[in-house]
Design a protein around this motif. Structure first.
Motif, PDB file in Angstrom:
ATOM      1  N   ILE A   1       8.598   0.567  10.292  1.00 12.56           N
ATOM      2  CA  ILE A   1       6.896  -0.051   9.506  1.00 12.56           C
ATOM      3  C   ILE A   1       6.960   0.137   7.944  1.00 12.56           C
ATOM      4  O   ILE A   1       6.698   0.922   7.010  1.00 12.56           O
ATOM      5  CB  ILE A   1       5.018   0.443   9.828  1.00 12.56           C
ATOM      6  N   GLU A   2       7.834  -1.068   7.313  1.00 12.07           N
ATOM      7  CA  GLU A   2       8.017  -1.438   5.985  1.00 12.07           C
ATOM      8  C   GLU A   2       6.797  -1.332   5.094  1.00 12.07           C
ATOM      9  O   GLU A   2       6.521  -0.379   3.878  1.00 12.07           O
ATOM     10  CB  GLU A   2       9.304  -2.277   6.327  1.00 12.07           C
ATOM     11  N   GLU A   3       5.691  -1.647   5.480  1.00 13.20           N
ATOM     12  CA  GLU A   3       4.410  -1.954   4.915  1.00 13.20           C
ATOM     13  C   GLU A   3       2.987  -1.631   5.826  1.00 13.20           C
ATOM     14  O   GLU A   3       2.723  -2.071   5.512  1.00 13.20           O
ATOM     15  CB  GLU A   3       3.967  -3.266   4.226  1.00 13.20           C
ATOM     16  N   PRO A   4       3.273   0.084   5.979  1.00 17.94           N
ATOM     17  CA  PRO A   4       1.478  -0.165   6.890  1.00 17.94           C
ATOM     18  C   PRO A   4       0.603  -0.160   5.874  1.00 17.94           C
ATOM     19  O   PRO A   4       0.736   0.409   5.066  1.00 17.94           O
ATOM     20  CB  PRO A   4       1.892   1.419   7.179  1.00 17.94           C
TER      21      PRO A   4
ATOM     22  N   LEU B   1       1.262  -1.352  -0.107  1.00 18.82           N
ATOM     23  CA  LEU B   1      -0.270  -0.310   0.127  1.00 18.82           C
ATOM     24  C   LEU B   1       1.222   1.285   0.061  1.00 18.82           C
ATOM     25  O   LEU B   1       0.718   2.344  -0.238  1.00 18.82           O
ATOM     26  CB  LEU B   1      -1.147   0.002   1.293  1.00 18.82           C
ATOM     27  N   PHE B   2       1.972   1.222   0.585  1.00 24.70           N
ATOM     28  CA  PHE B   2       3.068   2.534   0.879  1.00 24.70           C
ATOM     29  C   PHE B   2       3.380   3.046  -0.585  1.00 24.70           C
ATOM     30  O   PHE B   2       3.774   3.852  -1.609  1.00 24.70           O
ATOM     31  CB  PHE B   2       4.053   1.860   1.420  1.00 24.70           C
TER      32      PHE B   2
ATOM     33  N   SER C   1       1.286   7.688   4.868  1.00 22.83           N
ATOM     34  CA  SER C   1       2.441   6.053   4.807  1.00 22.83           C
ATOM     35  C   SER C   1       4.110   6.271   5.145  1.00 22.83           C
ATOM     36  O   SER C   1       4.776   5.269   5.834  1.00 22.83           O
ATOM     37  CB  SER C   1       1.962   6.160   3.485  1.00 22.83           C
ATOM     38  N   MET C   2       4.141   7.808   4.602  1.00 26.49           N
ATOM     39  CA  MET C   2       5.379   8.357   4.923  1.00 26.49           C
ATOM     40  C   MET C   2       5.849   8.578   7.029  1.00 26.49           C
ATOM     41  O   MET C   2       6.644   7.945   6.985  1.00 26.49           O
ATOM     42  CB  MET C   2       6.188   9.676   3.943  1.00 26.49           C
ATOM     43  N   ASN C   3       5.257   8.669   7.568  1.00 28.97           N
ATOM     44  CA  ASN C   3       4.809   8.690   8.502  1.00 28.97           C
ATOM     45  C   ASN C   3       5.488   7.599   9.082  1.00 28.97           C
ATOM     46  O   ASN C   3       6.702   6.559   9.824  1.00 28.97           O
ATOM     47  CB  ASN C   3       4.108   9.183   9.818  1.00 28.97           C
ATOM     48  N   LEU C   4       4.765   6.535   8.624  1.00 26.65           N
ATOM     49  CA  LEU C   4       5.067   4.933   9.643  1.00 26.65           C
ATOM     50  C   LEU C   4       6.077   4.729   9.248  1.00 26.65           C
ATOM     51  O   LEU C   4       6.880   3.850   9.075  1.00 26.65           O
ATOM     52  CB  LEU C   4       3.259   4.748   9.201  1.00 26.65           C
TER      53      LEU C   4
END
Length: 552
Positions: free
Chosen positions: A253-256, A114-115, A245-248
């Motif tokens: 977290i590679e694949e939020p 998803l990222f 997504s960028m924040n996680l």
């Protein structure tokens, strides 16, 4: 909240975009977010390089490899190297659509993640090299070592988005997020969700809590879960999807798993999936009834988002799953059938644990709405016995639009960004209580949920006479006043209310329904005594006037 020098710096960057011909608010928000992300990538790489000297293993973000036509040096994409380049050469690297900076950041996520999906829409939108140069120069001056700085910037940028207030897109204050995460104590076994993810502040705070409270070996064992399934959310705003997504990603977290869907619509079919939910859903939103998931309408027949999100959480939690959610006060006491039905569902058919009333002003300057935190567990079979109420009167900041700190900054930051005042002694915590209730809230709730509570307190919360050694009564785990507090005293900030009383009050959860206001009796002298005193004063005044006249 962003104030002072930081606000001035961001306004300066904003003006640079405007004078450079970029006036679209969304474009400015996105471009600035990308630059902050690129800057953070380099800072993350630098930290990893330093840790590698102590044996830490990691996969470098920036590599050097052979491309189809020539060698690609991703070290050129690092902020520290970009800022040293010639203005035009730097702009060429940003605008290169084949092997430049933006193709690089779009490739960071795993294939089909998803990222990666959300970052496909990331494009460079600064056409003038001079504008990029000025923005980077001004960003370089901003100290982002404080974890909340980026959040403050996002909050301020969101306030500039047209309609941001009506959509409820206000970042929850970091110290309130921290309180909720500390209250819920997420573990490596949890699967966590924020159904109104925004910038992913709750999920990031949960990740920080987990990192802090677990050994590296345990984190490594759960790395697959952490990177792919532990952190979940829904959000339908494209900008927020990328920011979240960028924040996680920057927090390891590679694949939020942030899904692009309207959380309470028919398109969201997730149920019985999560063990912990943390959220601050939009307060004022409504949704077309035809698009609402039918299962939610069965719980509360309404189009109000604040009620639908509560029904959604009950559906998405696994049995035994817990939730901490911010709600506007109206959810607690409004008499409509929809409001009463959702409260009854939570209290009677599940287990309501706590209601923490927050003071007006916590969300200033964006909205003065009174709010509360409610904590509940999904059981599907009831279980509410007593509900713990806390009347938060002070959150450590002024409650006006300025939101100035009222306590020592280091003390406040310790709570909001790391150790929950673990290093502060009891005397210090007590001394700041009138201005900063959060340490007591955390201590009281943890004690109330512990096995020690029943040793010292009766079923109504009254203090018992107990003969035992302090260690057996948890004096070495909690503040002394926490253990000796009378939780049946409804004139205090912290008390419990039994299920039957709440049911008799038609499921009303307003703290004002149960809290008793203590009025100290004031005794006045009889009128004739007061009149005599006035006459005596008048006589003395006449005498003093005569004395002054005699000296003229």
């Amino acid at each position: 909240m962003i104030t002072g020098e930081l606000k001035t710096q961001i306004d300066g960057i904003w003006n640079t975009f405007w004078t450079g011909g970029i006036s679209n608010t969304i474009t400015i928000v996105e471009q600035l977010t990308y630059l902050i992300f690129i800057k953070d990538l380099d800072e993350t790489e630098t930290r990893n390089e330093r840790k590698a000297l102590r044996g830490f293993k990691y996969t470098p973000l920036f590599a050097v490899y052979k491309g189809e036509k020539d060698e690609v040096n991703q070290q050129n994409f690092r902020w520290k190297n970009l800022k040293e380049m010639d203005v035009n050469a730097r702009h060429n690297i940003f605008s290169n659509t084949v092997d430049g900076v933006f193709p690089f950041i779009r490739s960071l996520g795993k294939d089909q993640s998803l990222f990666s999906t959300y970052m496909k829409g990331a494009t460079f939108g600064i056409s003038k090299p001079s504008v990029l140069d000025q923005v980077m120069e001004k960003l370089e001056r901003i100290d982002m070592t404080n974890q909340d700085t980026k959040g403050d910037i996002y909050e301020y940028l969101l306030s500039k988005l047209e309609g941001g207030g009506t959509a409820g897109q206000f970042r929850t204050p970091r110290h309130i997020i921290k309180l909720m995460v500390e209250l819920m104590q997420p573990s490596l076994e949890d699967t966590i969700c924020d159904p109104s993810a925004g910038t992913a502040g709750f999920l990031v705070a949960a990740k920080e809590y987990i990192d802090k409270h677990n050994e590296m070996t345990e984190l490594d064992k759960k790395s697959e879960h952490i990177n792919k399934t532990m952190f979940n959310g829904t959000e339908f705003d494209a900008t927020m999807l990328r920011i979240a997504s960028m924040n996680l990603y920057l927090h390891g977290i590679e694949e939020p798993n942030i899904v692009d869907v309207d959380a309470v619509s028919k398109d969201n079919t997730v149920s019985n999936a999560y063990t912990l939910m943390l959220a601050n859903p939009p307060f004022k939103g409504t949704i077309d009834k035809e698009s609402i998931s039918a299962g939610l309408k069965n719980v509360t027949d309404t189009s109000k988002t604040e009620l639908l999100f509560l029904a959604l959480m009950l559906r998405q939690l696994k049995k035994g799953g817990r939730a901490a959610v911010i709600v506007p006060d109206g959810v607690l006491f409004n008499n409509s059938n929809a409001h009463k039905s959702i409260r009854k569902e939570i209290i009677e058919n599940n287990k309501l644990e706590a209601v923490i009333s927050m003071p007006n002003g916590v969300f200033n300057p964006y909205t003065p709405v009174s709010t509360a935190i409610i904590i509940f567990t999904k059981t599907g079979s009831g279980g509410t016995d007593n509900v713990w109420f806390y009347d938060m009167l002070a959150d450590g900041k002024s409650l006006d639009v300025k939101r100035n700190l009222l306590v020592d900054e280091d003390l406040f930051m310790d709570f909001a960004f790391g150790n929950s005042l673990e290093n502060a002694d009891e005397e210090l915590k007590r001394s700041v209580h009138n201005k900063f209730n959060l340490p007591q809230i955390l201590d009281h709730y943890r004690y109330y949920k512990s096995d020690y509570f029943k040793k010292m307190h009766g079923k109504n919360g009254e203090l018992l006479q107990v003969n035992d050694v302090p260690e057996n009564l948890a004096f070495n785990h909690f503040m002394g006043e926490t253990l000796t507090h009378d939780y049946s005293d409804r004139t205090s900030q912290s008390f419990i209310v039994p299920f039957n009383e709440i049911k008799e009050n038609d499921w009303d959860l307003s703290i004002n329904r149960y809290k008793e206001i203590f009025y100290e009796e004031v005794k006045y002298d009889e009128p004739k005594v007061i009149l005599q005193r006035i006459n005596e004063m008048d006589e003395k005044r006449v005498e003093l006037k005569k004395l002054l006249l005699s000296k003229i």
